[in-house]
Structure formats: structure tokens, C-alpha cells
Write a protein that holds these residues in place. Sequence first.
Motif, mmCIF file in Angstrom:
data_model
loop_
_atom_site.group_PDB
_atom_site.id
_atom_site.type_symbol
_atom_site.label_atom_id
_atom_site.label_comp_id
_atom_site.label_asym_id
_atom_site.label_seq_id
_atom_site.Cartn_x
_atom_site.Cartn_y
_atom_site.Cartn_z
ATOM 1 N N GLY A 184 0.969 -1.191 0.035
ATOM 2 C CA GLY A 184 0.045 -0.092 -0.019
ATOM 3 C C GLY A 184 0.808 1.224 0.105
ATOM 4 O O GLY A 184 0.384 2.315 -0.116
ATOM 5 N N ALA A 185 2.088 1.074 0.150
ATOM 6 C CA ALA A 185 3.010 2.264 0.023
ATOM 7 C C ALA A 185 2.805 3.068 -1.363
ATOM 8 O O ALA A 185 3.122 2.270 -2.352
ATOM 9 N N ILE A 186 2.641 4.407 -1.562
ATOM 10 C CA ILE A 186 2.830 4.895 -2.711
ATOM 11 C C ILE A 186 3.546 6.529 -2.463
ATOM 12 O O ILE A 186 3.471 6.964 -1.534
ATOM 13 N N ASP A 187 4.508 6.548 -3.404
ATOM 14 C CA ASP A 187 5.172 8.038 -3.444
ATOM 15 C C ASP A 187 4.208 9.154 -3.634
ATOM 16 O O ASP A 187 3.219 9.050 -4.348
ATOM 17 N N PRO A 188 4.451 10.180 -2.730
ATOM 18 C CA PRO A 188 3.343 11.336 -2.984
ATOM 19 C C PRO A 188 3.294 11.737 -4.396
ATOM 20 O O PRO A 188 1.963 12.346 -4.738
#
Length: 595
Positions: A184-188
Motif C-alpha cells: 500500500g505504500a505510494i510515492d506522494p
Amino acid sequence: MNLALFFFGLAFAIIQNVESDEIVCPKQVIGKVDGSVTITCLYSVVPKANRHVRKYLCLQGTRLGRCGSTVTSTSGFIHPNYVDRVSLEDDREGTIVMIISNLRKTDGGTYICGMNNDMNSLKAVFIVAITEDSTIPNEAQLLYGQVHGKVNFHCEFEDQYAEQRKYLCKIEKNGYKKIIDSSGAIDPLYLGRIILEVDEQRLSSFTVRMIQLKKEDSGIFLCGVGNCGTDGDNTEFDLRINEDTDIPQESRSLSTKINGSISAQCKYNPQKNYTLKFWCKWKDSACDPLIRSDGYVKYDFEGKLVLLDDPVNGTLHVLMNQITKKHEGWYWCVMTDGKQDQISTVQIIISEGNNQGLAGGKTMIVNKGETVQIPCYYPCRYKSYRKYWCKWNNLNCKEITSNVDDNENGMSVSCGTHQLVLTIESISLKDNGWYWCGVQKSGRYEETIAVQVIVEEPSGHAPNSEDRIPVDSRSNVNFVNPPSSSENKQNSLLPVLLSICAAILVASAVFFIIRLKRRNNTDLVSVGSYRTNISMTDLDNVVGKENPAVSDMQETDISGSKDGVKMKKKGSQEDIDYSCFLIHQNGSPNEENTV
């Protein structure tokens, strides 16, 4: 030696860096002797002429970026050294595929893929390296996208990696930058425009979809399992971005307030035959459709969301109202033909404060057959706007005409001071549903509000077969719950008691009139449970007597002399009221009936 040739070719290609913004090819391809190489080049179809001009493959000559000799072209020419070993196919949709087979060591070198001719041409330069090694380094897969367009990274790995984390990262000067992973990690910088979808049939495979491409998105990406740049396995992609686009775009961020509305415009190429259009809410791993052009509407959004398509101008209007805090976030506007799709993004932001735009009720419950008026209030800034009412359904919001003379369905629209009133005459059950009030300016839909109208049968209507009380087959008496015996007695006794009390009150009033008349006086009289000052003259006039009051006459207490012992009058009003209270007390105690 062969490995040195590979690195030399790669460095040479980077130094050359002669490529067009409108046609791109891989910088390096490697093949084995007697094997083959496939070179895929991509070009922009925004200038439609690009689809039809000549495409060619040539060897670079002594001048950088200029052809020395043509290898093959779409006009049918093939160089004698490449007969039966080379092919070039153009699908006229932006892809050129060239294959060189039966490779020889002499086939290595710098090639140019171009369009039109060498003097006036769009070109891309790449290196073909030939090796005798048994293994060939994996080449970066070429991906080509347009600004505001989209690309898909298809990643397939062995089943042993099914349970490992999936990721997409970008190779930068300072190392690896994680873009998205399956946790679920996403670069802003990619919020709202990227998702990672794992293949449910094969958990070791997944696809990363990136939309609303920007020029700075170009670069080398690693799609893999495990940890980026350390363990696991990965596939390399070379993403190139072309700035030309045939997709006009507008602001991507829309702000509204609680209970407000938004109006989004999704532009698309009207020349393309998109068979399905839909609006979905973006999440890190999926985009959940809320409404589709085929009539599907998610339950929670019935009456709140509509798609209005303008295929002539290539515009899909998305109108959504009754917005709450949970609706804040990113949305995708998707057009697809099943094979290719176009996606744009919209961010909805909830701002503080109250909505100062359109206003009206949320729900109206009315009886069948009534004439109903539904007001819609609007501020002064909307005076010059076009105002309308429409009835919502899954496919659209059908406008209700403002022409009263052409009123076949009993509906009309009138406008007062800062309000637009929808009138529905003799409303029927088919008029149940959501009605939208909205404003429009220069063809663009703006703010909307929704009112739900619920039509019910009048309370005194004849019962339908579904709600009719069952009837005993042996009689015409309806089966209802009979009252208890005490209720029967009370119900039958009450009218009699009320009649007795009324007779007593009348007799008492006559008695007082006759008695007080003799004294020619004015007194304080109780009538029922209300007390008021009533002139005896007025009472005399009621019975037709002429006996004007004497202004200087002393007021006398009818309950007894001032000096004597006060005796209770047998016929006093207090006795009568108290008697009525006792009667009611024995019958049906009721606070309203007590004095």
C-alpha cells in the motif's frame, strides 16, 4: 570481448542520444550469431499524417544521425545483404516492428529508424550488438506514452515469488526510488494516478497502471518481487514520454463543502469508439466503479451521481451531489473499448464552512393525487445562469420542460425571486424518485442539488388485495380485534354522561340568569372551565330583556352576605363542575376532562 562490445554500444548510444520526441526506439538490442533480434519502435499518431508516411530502417553513415544505406522500408525495398533476413511492419497505430534474423557479426552497428525520408525525417538511433555468448543480458522493455496518457507495466515472475511483496521503483542518480508496492505504500508524486493489481489467477504476476503521465515520469523503472535492487527478481522498463497529446485536459482538483456538489469534465477523442465509460473511486490497489454508462450505479450513489455524455464534442460530464466527508479523495474517469482505454483523474477536496449555493429540501413525502411544489433556492450570482430541473435515473437526468403550454405529463417550472419551483400536478406513483435542480452556463453543468420525492397512497384509500383485512367466509363481518368489556361499557356510557352534564349546565345557567336578574347586578361568573367578567346586562339582552346596568350599584357576593356565615349554594357552578368531574372519574379518567 563480446561483453566489452555490449558496454561500448550502450555508451555510444547514450552519447549519441539522437532521438525524436515523436518516434522512440530502444537504445540497445543484443542478439546472438545465427539468432535474431526484434526492434520495436513507437511513434506519435497525433499528426494523422504519421500513420501513412513511409517508414524505413537504415545503417548510420559517416555523419551522425544520417543514413549511409537503407536496409528496408515500407515501400518494399530490401538491401541485397538483408534479403530474406529482414522485415518491417507498421500497424499505423503508432508501432513499428523490425526483425533481423540469421544474424552475422557484420550486422552489428548503429541503425536509424525513421519516417518519410532521410533529409526530412523523424528519427531514432539505436545500437545492434552481436554476441557469441550463450546468455544475453535482459533488455529493458520499451514503453512509450503521451503526456496525460497512461502506460501499463506487466510483470510476470515464477510461482515461487507468489507470496513476496510486489513493487515498482525508479532508477535515479541517487539510487532506487520506490513508486508503489503491494503493501500500500505510494510515492506522494503518484497519488491518485497509479494502482497495483495482482493477478488473482497467478499471484506471482501483477500489473502496475500509471495514468496522467507527466514529462518527468520518463526514465528506467524496475518492476519486481522482493526488495527493489537487492533480492528477488525484477524486469526493467524504459519509459519514454511524448509531450504531444490529443487529449485536452482541465483542472484536476475540485473543491466543495459538506452537502455540496461537484461537476467534472472528462475530455476524450470523439473519433475513438469507446464502448464503455465509467467513474470510479481510486484506491491503492483498485478503482471501484461507482457508475457506468451501461446503467450500473452503486447502491450508495443512487440519486447522487450521473454521467452526461456529449460524444460530438468528446466530453463526459460527471455530476455528483450530497457529498459527505467520506467522498473526499481521488477519482478516475475511464473510457474504454475493451482493448485500449483513456483515463483521467480528479481529486475531490472537502473545504470548511457551509454551502452558499443552491438550497432546498432533501426529502418530500406526498399523497398520490396532490399538486406538489418543490422549491430550489439560488443565490444572486446564479441569476444569469440557466436553471433547470431534471428527473434522475441510472442512465441520465432527463430535463423537465419549462414550457407550461407543452405540458403533457403534468409538470411545469416557474421562477420566482431567487427560486426555481418545480410543480407536479396530480402526482402519481410513477413520479417517485430523485429530482435534481441545477445551473448551467455556456454549456457547462455546474452546481446541483437533489430532492427525493416519495409518493404514498392517501390514508383513506380503499385497501388493495395485499393489505385488505381477511373476511370470514361465513359472514360479511371483518375479523378485527374486539374491544374489551370494560371498553365497551365505557364507550356506551360516555355519551349518556355527557348529555346529563350538558343538561345540568343549561339548567344551572338559566337558574343563575333568573336569580341574578332580580338583583340587577354584575358578577364574576364561571362558564365551563374559563372565568371571565360578564355583564348582567349582556345576559339580559341575550334573553331579550331591557334592563340597563346601574353604574353606582354595589356589587354583591352571590355566595352569601358579607357579615353572615358563608353557606354553600346547592345550585352553585362549583357543585355542577365537581359533579361532572365525578361522573367522568367513574367512567373514563382523563386529565383533559377534569376541572
